[in-house]
Design an enzyme around this catalytic site. Structure first.
Site, PDB file in Angstrom:
ATOM      1  N   GLU A  60       0.848  -1.281   0.004  1.00 34.56           N
ATOM      2  CA  GLU A  60      -0.059  -0.054  -0.055  1.00 34.56           C
ATOM      3  C   GLU A  60       0.784   1.204   0.047  1.00 34.56           C
ATOM      4  O   GLU A  60       1.721   1.240   0.954  1.00 34.56           O
ATOM      5  CB  GLU A  60      -1.104   0.155   1.319  1.00 34.56           C
ATOM      6  CG  GLU A  60      -1.737   1.184   1.323  1.00 34.56           C
ATOM      7  CD  GLU A  60      -3.238   0.829   1.897  1.00 34.56           C
ATOM      8  OE1 GLU A  60      -3.349  -0.349   2.211  1.00 34.56           O
ATOM      9  OE2 GLU A  60      -4.118   1.657   1.789  1.00 34.56           O
ATOM     10  N   MET A  80       9.123  -4.830  -9.963  1.00 34.05           N
ATOM     11  CA  MET A  80      10.620  -5.187  -9.223  1.00 34.05           C
ATOM     12  C   MET A  80      10.324  -6.126  -8.337  1.00 34.05           C
ATOM     13  O   MET A  80       9.856  -5.950  -7.203  1.00 34.05           O
ATOM     14  CB  MET A  80      10.916  -3.835  -8.767  1.00 34.05           C
ATOM     15  CG  MET A  80      11.140  -2.699  -9.442  1.00 34.05           C
ATOM     16  SD  MET A  80      12.491  -2.838 -10.766  1.00 34.05           S
ATOM     17  CE  MET A  80      14.014  -2.576  -9.699  1.00 34.05           C
ATOM     18  N   ASP A  83      12.894  13.051  -0.682  1.00 36.72           N
ATOM     19  CA  ASP A  83      12.698  11.692   0.141  1.00 36.72           C
ATOM     20  C   ASP A  83      13.566  10.691  -0.367  1.00 36.72           C
ATOM     21  O   ASP A  83      12.764   9.629  -0.146  1.00 36.72           O
ATOM     22  CB  ASP A  83      11.028  11.568  -0.011  1.00 36.72           C
ATOM     23  CG  ASP A  83      10.489  10.579   1.182  1.00 36.72           C
ATOM     24  OD1 ASP A  83      11.208  10.540   2.223  1.00 36.72           O
ATOM     25  OD2 ASP A  83       9.562  10.295   0.844  1.00 36.72           O
TER      26      ASP A  83
HETATM   27  P1  AMP Z   1       4.843   2.645  -2.761  1.00 38.32           P
HETATM   28  O1  AMP Z   1       3.419   3.157  -3.181  1.00 38.32           O
HETATM   29  O2  AMP Z   1       5.952   2.941  -3.820  1.00 38.32           O
HETATM   30  O3  AMP Z   1       5.023   3.181  -1.321  1.00 38.32           O
HETATM   31  O4  AMP Z   1       4.741   1.086  -2.804  1.00 38.32           O
HETATM   32  C1  AMP Z   1       3.875   0.391  -1.776  1.00 38.32           C
HETATM   33  C2  AMP Z   1       4.548  -1.170  -1.970  1.00 38.32           C
HETATM   34  O5  AMP Z   1       4.333  -1.503  -3.262  1.00 38.32           O
HETATM   35  C3  AMP Z   1       5.820  -1.569  -1.502  1.00 38.32           C
HETATM   36  O6  AMP Z   1       5.761  -2.663  -0.504  1.00 38.32           O
HETATM   37  C4  AMP Z   1       6.629  -1.789  -2.668  1.00 38.32           C
HETATM   38  O7  AMP Z   1       7.350  -2.772  -2.308  1.00 38.32           O
HETATM   39  C5  AMP Z   1       5.603  -2.249  -3.696  1.00 38.32           C
HETATM   40  N1  AMP Z   1       5.846  -1.737  -4.995  1.00 38.32           N
HETATM   41  C6  AMP Z   1       5.794  -0.629  -5.408  1.00 38.32           C
HETATM   42  N2  AMP Z   1       6.120  -0.447  -6.596  1.00 38.32           N
HETATM   43  C7  AMP Z   1       6.343  -1.615  -6.988  1.00 38.32           C
HETATM   44  C8  AMP Z   1       7.172  -2.051  -8.378  1.00 38.32           C
HETATM   45  N3  AMP Z   1       7.237  -1.278  -9.178  1.00 38.32           N
HETATM   46  N4  AMP Z   1       7.314  -3.422  -8.308  1.00 38.32           N
HETATM   47  C9  AMP Z   1       7.095  -4.144  -7.177  1.00 38.32           C
HETATM   48  N5  AMP Z   1       6.668  -3.559  -5.939  1.00 38.32           N
HETATM   49  C10 AMP Z   1       6.390  -2.514  -5.703  1.00 38.32           C
END
Ligand code: AMP
Length: 616
Positions: free
Chosen positions: A338, A412, A470
């Site tokens: 999230e 990723m 950040d």
């Molecule tokens: P964020 O919105 O970037 O804070 O992402 C929230 C969650 O999604 C985190 O646990 C990340 O590890 C996962 N996440 C975000 N972007 C990616 C991506 N491109 N590939 C894999 N996991 C992602």
């Protein structure tokens, strides 16, 4: 004569206890008899220990010489006595003796409870059943047989200390909205059958709040009037949503179609770092279409908004329009986490690239869309469209046909770097939340490789005069083959909320990553990013520890502003510690520049220093 004298000693014997049963098994409601035969000298005293027995009973006893018979009659045996132990206890001067039997009462299976799915390690429908003989268990999903797989399976919990009752779970590993529905447990044994139904509501269909795959009540006792009202409500909400979506779409189309024309959007930063427009200032310096960087930092928002190259433009000979991805091309798989905007899903996306049919992507959705979050969301999309580099997470485009709005990124597979570091550090085993393939503890060359990749992404951002503000390992992502990319330009997810310090209402500051001038004056510059990069180095070499983890936010602020430095991590070579210290110069101008940091890290990757862990 001597025999008479010796007899009290020689003739005494321990009680020998034997139980004879009329039947070994009985059905609930039947009668059972257990005879307890005891021999021993002197004649033992005998009792039946029947604590907690629910069935009705009576006991009759007979004694012959040194033999005692104590008969236990159970009438209308209760199923709750199944597996109950009946003990016949005897005692004489020579000592005690006892024998035990276990009741084996057959009864039809019954479901004690089945609860709606709850999120544990996996999602679980908790249930408890009781029956003898042991029942078979199967499941229906929305009325059809559910085939168990390694992702959906029943597991009983051993040793629950609840008599013959069996507790268990129907586990679902990473269910999505496609698994929402009704789950019926059916239990059977030779004496009976029982069933119960529970609801699994794992997530809303992120793409359609009225999706038919969502939960629809199985039966409803609503009147027609209620149904009509419900339908009307749905229609009016749907119309409202559609109007809202269309308005947004229209705005998007206007902006996107106006390649080379004015963006309609004012640029201000998402709530992470305050509401003022430092981002606008930094974006203004980006070399869109060769427009020269301005030196007038204070001319503010309007001149940036006027920048005709912003939404669609040319950077380094690339066309920079936000790409639109059709909703029908996206098939969600499961939730990844999230973020600030909403949930992030793994999905399969068709037609993304001409050379591959389908690709795995990460989809970021926008929850609770109000005008301001929509603008934040869109700004991140616009920003990501122009940021293209091998160490910046690849952004494919937006999906705006329908709700919720979504952004599509390359997937990723190892998730965020902070989690990855913790999972590959010395404390990995005690952090039960992390389940990673056994890569083992990260080595010094691997840590240097990670750091060099982030530095490379930062060199790129600095070349665009873009201030990240950040930078932290939680905002970097790890892919196949230890590829690391800077992956987040908005506020990080809720699980990292302790990394931020809330000031005022919405503003969240990552104070532990901020230099004194950012904390005191909210001044964010390329140099403040360098400070944060030093903290990122520290995070890498501590396997993902939180900077100043031993201090509260206000204590950390005090330490940073007083000029105290984070301690050198145990596994950190002198060369890397010098880099950290170069990033943490109090005077921004005296800090190292990212290009130098990058080349020094590359040199260290080529020739990793020999490091002796003097403490370890
Ligand atoms: P964020 O919105 O970037 O804070 O992402 C929230 C969650 O999604 C985190 O646990 C990340 O590890 C996962 N996440 C975000 N972007 C990616 C991506 N491109 N590939 C894999 N996991 C992602």
């Amino acid at each position: 004569m001597s025999a008479v004298i010796l007899c009290p000693l020689l003739c005494s014997g321990l009680p020998e206890v034997v139980i004879r049963a009329s039947d070994s098994k009985i059905q609930e409601g039947g009668n059972l008899t257990f005879e307890c035969h005891v021999t021993g000298s002197p004649t033992p005293t005998v009792t039946w220990a029947l604590d907690g027995l629910a069935s009705q009973y009576n006991i009759q006893g007979r004694i012959w010489d040194s033999m005692v018979e104590l008969v236990l009659h159970l009438t209308k045996v209760s199923s709750s006595d199944n597996l109950h132990n009946l003990t016949c206890q005897a005692e004489n001067q020579a000592g005690p003796g006892e024998e035990m039997v276990q009741l084996d009462i057959e009864f039809p299976v019954k479901i004690i409870f089945l609860r709606d799915a709850e999120s544990q390690h996996h999602w679980c429908f908790p249930f408890a059943v009781d029956g003898n003989p042991e029942p078979s268990i199967r499941w229906l999903y929305n009325g059809s047989a559910l085939t168990e797989t390694r992702y959906t399976y029943t597991q009983l919990i051993p040793d629950t200390d609840d008599g013959s009752v069996k507790h268990g779970c129907l586990f679902l590993n990473k269910p999505t909205h496609l698994n929402n529905g009704y789950y019926t447990i059916i239990v059977e044994n030779k004496l009976g059958r029982d069933e119960a139904t529970a609801t699994g509501k794992f997530m809303d269909n992120p793409f359609d709040p009225f999706d038919p795959e969502g939960i629809i009540p199985v039966s409803t006792n609503k009147s027609d009037g209620d149904v009509t009202e419900n339908a009307e409500t749905r229609v009016s909400v749907a119309v409202g949503m559609a109007v809202f979506a269309c308005t947004f779409l229209l705005i998007m189309v206007l902006v996107i179609n106006k390649c080379g024309q004015h963006s309609k959007f004012g640029i201000h930063r998402s709530s992470v770092l305050g509401t003022e427009d430092d981002l606008a200032v930094s974006l203004r310096f980006m070399n869109f279409g060769g427009s020269p960087p301005s030196s007038d930092e204070d001319s503010g928002l309007s001149s940036f908004v006027e920048n005709p190259q912003y939404f669609c433009g040319i950077i380094k000979d690339k066309d920079m329009c936000v790409q639109h991805i059709k909703r029908q091309d996206i098939v969600l798989k499961w939730e990844l986490g999230e973020g600030a905007f909403g949930k992030v899903y793994l999905a399969e996306c068709a037609n993304l690239s001409p050379d591959s049919d389908k690709m795995l992507v990460a989809i970021k959705t926008l929850k609770d869309a109000n005008e301001s979050t929509r603008q934040d969301f869109q700004r991140e999309a616009e920003l990501l469209t122009v940021l293209q580099h091998q160490h910046i997470v690849r952004f494919y485009g937006v999906c705006t046909d329908g709700e919720p709005l979504a952004m599509v990124f390359e997937y990723m597979r190892h998730g965020d770097l902070n989690r990855f570091l913790r999972a590959h550090g010395p404390d990995a085993r005690i952090l039960e939340e992390v389940k990673m393939p056994p890569l083992g503890q990260l080595t010094l060359p691997q840590m240097l490789h990670i750091a060099a990749q982030i530095a490379s992404g930062m060199v790129y951002l600095a070349s665009l005069h873009f201030v990240h503000r950040d930078l932290a390992t939680r905002n970097c992502l790890v892919g196949e083959g230890l590829v690391v990319k800077i992956g987040d330009f908005g506020m990080s997810r809720d699980i990292y909320s302790t990394d931020y310090y809330r000031v005022g209402g919405r503003t969240m500051l990552p104070i532990r990553w901020m230099p004194p001038e950012s904390i005191m004056y909210r001044k964010f510059t390329t140099e403040s990013d360098i400070w944060s990069f030093g903290v990122v180095l520290w995070e890498i070499f501590t396997y993902g520890k939180q900077p100043w983890y031993q201090l509260s936010n206000s204590e950390a602020i005090e330490c940073i502003t007083q000029g105290r430095e984070l301690e050198r991590p145990r596994t950190c070579p002198k060369e890397v510690h010098l880099l950290m210290q170069g990033c943490w110069q109090r005077e921004p101008q005296q800090r190292l520049v990212i290009k130098d940091i990058h080349s020094r890290l590359l040199a260290l990757v080529k020739n990793p220093p020999v490091y002796l862990d003097i403490l370890g």
